[in-house]
Design a protein around this motif. Structure first.
Motif, mmCIF file in Angstrom:
data_model
loop_
_atom_site.group_PDB
_atom_site.id
_atom_site.type_symbol
_atom_site.label_atom_id
_atom_site.label_comp_id
_atom_site.label_asym_id
_atom_site.label_seq_id
_atom_site.Cartn_x
_atom_site.Cartn_y
_atom_site.Cartn_z
ATOM 1 N N GLN A 73 0.810 -1.215 0.000
ATOM 2 C CA GLN A 73 0.000 0.000 0.000
ATOM 3 C C GLN A 73 0.849 1.274 0.000
ATOM 4 O O GLN A 73 0.734 2.124 0.889
ATOM 5 N N PRO A 74 1.720 1.433 -1.012
ATOM 6 C CA PRO A 74 2.538 2.653 -1.070
ATOM 7 C C PRO A 74 1.711 3.846 -1.532
ATOM 8 O O PRO A 74 0.662 3.700 -2.169
ATOM 9 N N ALA A 75 2.201 5.032 -1.230
ATOM 10 C CA ALA A 75 1.608 6.255 -1.795
ATOM 11 C C ALA A 75 2.145 6.396 -3.214
ATOM 12 O O ALA A 75 3.359 6.334 -3.436
ATOM 13 N N ILE A 76 1.257 6.550 -4.177
ATOM 14 C CA ILE A 76 1.664 6.688 -5.576
ATOM 15 C C ILE A 76 1.566 8.166 -5.966
ATOM 16 O O ILE A 76 0.492 8.761 -5.912
ATOM 17 N N ILE A 77 2.692 8.732 -6.326
ATOM 18 C CA ILE A 77 2.761 10.155 -6.676
ATOM 19 C C ILE A 77 3.220 10.264 -8.123
ATOM 20 O O ILE A 77 4.312 9.804 -8.466
ATOM 21 N N GLU A 78 2.388 10.849 -8.959
ATOM 22 C CA GLU A 78 2.723 10.983 -10.381
ATOM 23 C C GLU A 78 2.653 12.445 -10.779
ATOM 24 O O GLU A 78 1.704 13.151 -10.437
ATOM 25 N N ILE A 79 3.681 12.883 -11.489
ATOM 26 C CA ILE A 79 3.671 14.249 -12.003
ATOM 27 C C ILE A 79 3.856 14.213 -13.518
ATOM 28 O O ILE A 79 4.498 13.311 -14.067
ATOM 29 N N GLU A 80 3.263 15.181 -14.181
ATOM 30 C CA GLU A 80 3.403 15.335 -15.625
ATOM 31 C C GLU A 80 4.065 16.674 -15.890
ATOM 32 O O GLU A 80 3.561 17.714 -15.474
ATOM 33 N N GLU A 81 5.199 16.636 -16.567
ATOM 34 C CA GLU A 81 5.881 17.878 -16.923
ATOM 35 C C GLU A 81 5.830 18.046 -18.436
ATOM 36 O O GLU A 81 6.765 17.711 -19.160
ATOM 37 N N LEU A 82 4.683 18.528 -18.925
ATOM 38 C CA LEU A 82 4.502 18.757 -20.346
ATOM 39 C C LEU A 82 4.885 20.196 -20.666
ATOM 40 O O LEU A 82 4.706 21.090 -19.841
ATOM 41 N N GLN A 83 5.413 20.401 -21.863
ATOM 42 C CA GLN A 83 5.783 21.769 -22.223
ATOM 43 C C GLN A 83 4.533 22.636 -22.315
ATOM 44 O O GLN A 83 3.448 22.164 -22.651
ATOM 45 N N GLU A 84 4.705 23.902 -21.979
ATOM 46 C CA GLU A 84 3.560 24.798 -21.830
ATOM 47 C C GLU A 84 2.825 25.045 -23.143
ATOM 48 O O GLU A 84 1.617 25.223 -23.157
ATOM 49 N N GLN A 85 3.530 25.076 -24.259
ATOM 50 C CA GLN A 85 2.906 25.308 -25.560
ATOM 51 C C GLN A 85 2.863 24.002 -26.339
ATOM 52 O O GLN A 85 3.838 23.610 -26.964
ATOM 53 N N PRO A 86 1.710 23.293 -26.309
ATOM 54 C CA PRO A 86 1.614 22.012 -27.033
ATOM 55 C C PRO A 86 1.826 22.209 -28.534
ATOM 56 O O PRO A 86 1.430 23.226 -29.106
ATOM 57 N N LEU A 87 2.452 21.225 -29.156
ATOM 58 C CA LEU A 87 2.676 21.282 -30.592
ATOM 59 C C LEU A 87 1.388 20.938 -31.335
ATOM 60 O O LEU A 87 0.518 20.232 -30.812
ATOM 61 N N GLN A 88 1.281 21.438 -32.543
ATOM 62 C CA GLN A 88 0.122 21.135 -33.390
ATOM 63 C C GLN A 88 0.366 19.784 -34.046
ATOM 64 O O GLN A 88 1.191 19.652 -34.952
ATOM 65 N N THR A 89 -0.330 18.763 -33.594
ATOM 66 C CA THR A 89 -0.122 17.416 -34.114
ATOM 67 C C THR A 89 -1.405 16.868 -34.718
ATOM 68 O O THR A 89 -2.495 17.408 -34.496
#
Length: 434
Positions: free
Chosen positions: A199-215
């Motif tokens: 039962q660990p604490a699960i910590i997830e972070i997302e470091e996405l660039q601020e200006q998403p590319l046009q895909t």
């Protein structure tokens, strides 16, 4: 003051991080360090550069507010020798308590020298799992007083097949704190951690660039293995009404040949190579000829081919394999003409071991790739190892009533999401000019 007030690090460590130029904690450090100091088990999921190594180095050093005994209290496992050296270097940068002894263990000639270093006294051991296990079995690594186990780059442990030594070492340690750091979480990693993580604490972070590319619009299909990838590709491409023109990317010529042979049985000349190796193989020298060929629907392209391919006007791009360099993938899925009404859908097939590459792509593009549910009718191939174990348990006997190859285990609780409605198909097909 942020390091002290919010994270409760001791004053000596606060001075060390400030002198090292770490003015403010990262998001990962803000969310995990207080839990680490409090003795909680955690699984921290974050991209490269999010400060995972510095996080646990600070957490470890914060424990040593007493005179060390020269007996291992902390075991840190990393996948490779280079990482052992990098972690020790980070300790040397932040550690002002020079009485703390740190020993590195990794595969190299002269195991005796590493055993001697342990005998001279070690408070912190940084090791690759295979070397730590080998020395432990020689009774030269004392785990009796270890009360903190750190597993860094846990997803790479699975990728390198190091699950067995990791689990054996973890189970050899008595009750203590467990810290796991990884770029991605998946079923194979969960299986490795299950025996010792409670039962660990699960910590997830997302470091996405601020200006998403046009895909182009994207979909991700997470499949267990190569065989299931192949089944999914066949299932899609047999739909000639929807998949009118498709480019499929693979990493090697060997995989390209496997795909061609699998698809050719039903698609015949509708499947082709870009720049085929042999003159008698169906193929095209350039993608413009493929676009113009009415009877060709599928073009197989190897990622080894460094040639830039003009993918404009292709309705479907399928990455059967992910290229090693994310820049190659990004170049293909960036929408160069967002005003064009002709739709292109980029589909990615990825096993658990490829999800770390998916994370790097998401980080670079600034957006998450939506995960699609596998279709009901998809045949889920069993792992080769599981098949062999099953064969070993049951002697092979000819049975006329046995089901054929089409009767494989299917994944439960799947829903069909790739089948568009007839109206959607018509709308999509009307936008295509081939």
């Amino acid at each position: 003051m942020v390091w002290f007030e919010k994270l409760k690090l001791n004053k000596q460590l606060v001075r060390s991080v400030n002198e090292a130029g770490f003015t403010n904690p990262t998001e990962l450090q803000l969310k995990t360090l207080t839990r680490i100091v409090g003795g909680q088990d955690i699984i921290a999921i974050g991209p490269e550069g999010s400060g995972k190594t510095t996080t646990y180095v600070l957490g470890v050093l914060n424990r040593f507010n007493y005179a060390p005994e020269g007996v291992p209290r902390v075991l840190i496992l990393v996948p490779e020798k280079e990482q052992v050296m990098a972690v020790i270097e980070q300790f040397e940068l932040l550690n002002k308590n020079k009485s703390i002894s740190i020993v590195g263990l990794y595969v190299a000639p002269g195991i005796e020298a590493q055993m001697d270093a342990l005998a001279d006294g070690a408070d912190i051991v940084v090791a690759t799992p295979d070397r730590a296990r080998a020395i432990y079995l020689k009774l030269a690594l004392n785990l009796n007083k270890v009360d903190l186990l750190v597993i860094d780059d846990a997803d790479m442990m699975v990728k390198k097949g190091l699950q067995l030594p990791v689990v054996e070492l973890a189970n050899s340690i008595g009750r203590g704190q467990h810290l796991v750091f990884t770029e991605v979480m998946h079923s194979k990693l969960e299986k490795m951690l299950a025996p010792f993580m409670n039962q660990p604490a699960i910590i997830e972070i997302e470091e996405l660039q601020e200006q998403p590319l046009q895909t182009h619009p994207q979909l991700l299909y997470n499949v267990p293995n190569f065989g299931t990838k192949l089944n999914l590709l066949n299932l899609f491409l047999y739909d000639d009404e929807l998949f009118t023109k498709t480019v499929v990317f693979v990493n090697t010529k060997v995989n390209a040949d496997k795909l061609y042979k699998s698809l050719y049985g039903r698609l015949r000349d509708a499947v082709a190579f870009l720049n085929p190796q042999f003159f008698d193989t169906n193929g095209f020298k350039n993608i413009e000829d493929f676009k113009a060929a009415e009877n060709s629907r599928v073009l197989i392209v190897t990622n080894q081919n460094n040639e830039t391919v003009d993918l404009s006007g292709i309705p479907f791009l399928i990455h059967f394999d992910l290229p090693a360099e994310k820049e190659i993938f990004m170049e293909r899925i960036i929408n160069q003409d967002p005003d064009n009404e002709q739709e292109t859908l980029a589909i990615t097939f990825a096993t658990d071991l490829e999800l770390s590459l998916v994370k790097k792509i998401e980080q670079a593009s600034g957006k998450k790739i939506p995960t699609a549910t596998l279709p009901d009718e998809l045949v889920i191939e069993k792992e080769i190892k599981a098949k062999k174990e099953e064969a070993d348990k049951k002697p092979a006997k000819p049975n006329a009533d046995a089901p054929g190859a089409a009767f494989h285990e299917k994944k439960a609780a799947n829903s069909k999401t790739y089948n568009f409605s007839s109206g959607q198909k018509a709308k999509m097909n009307n936008k295509r000019k081939h």
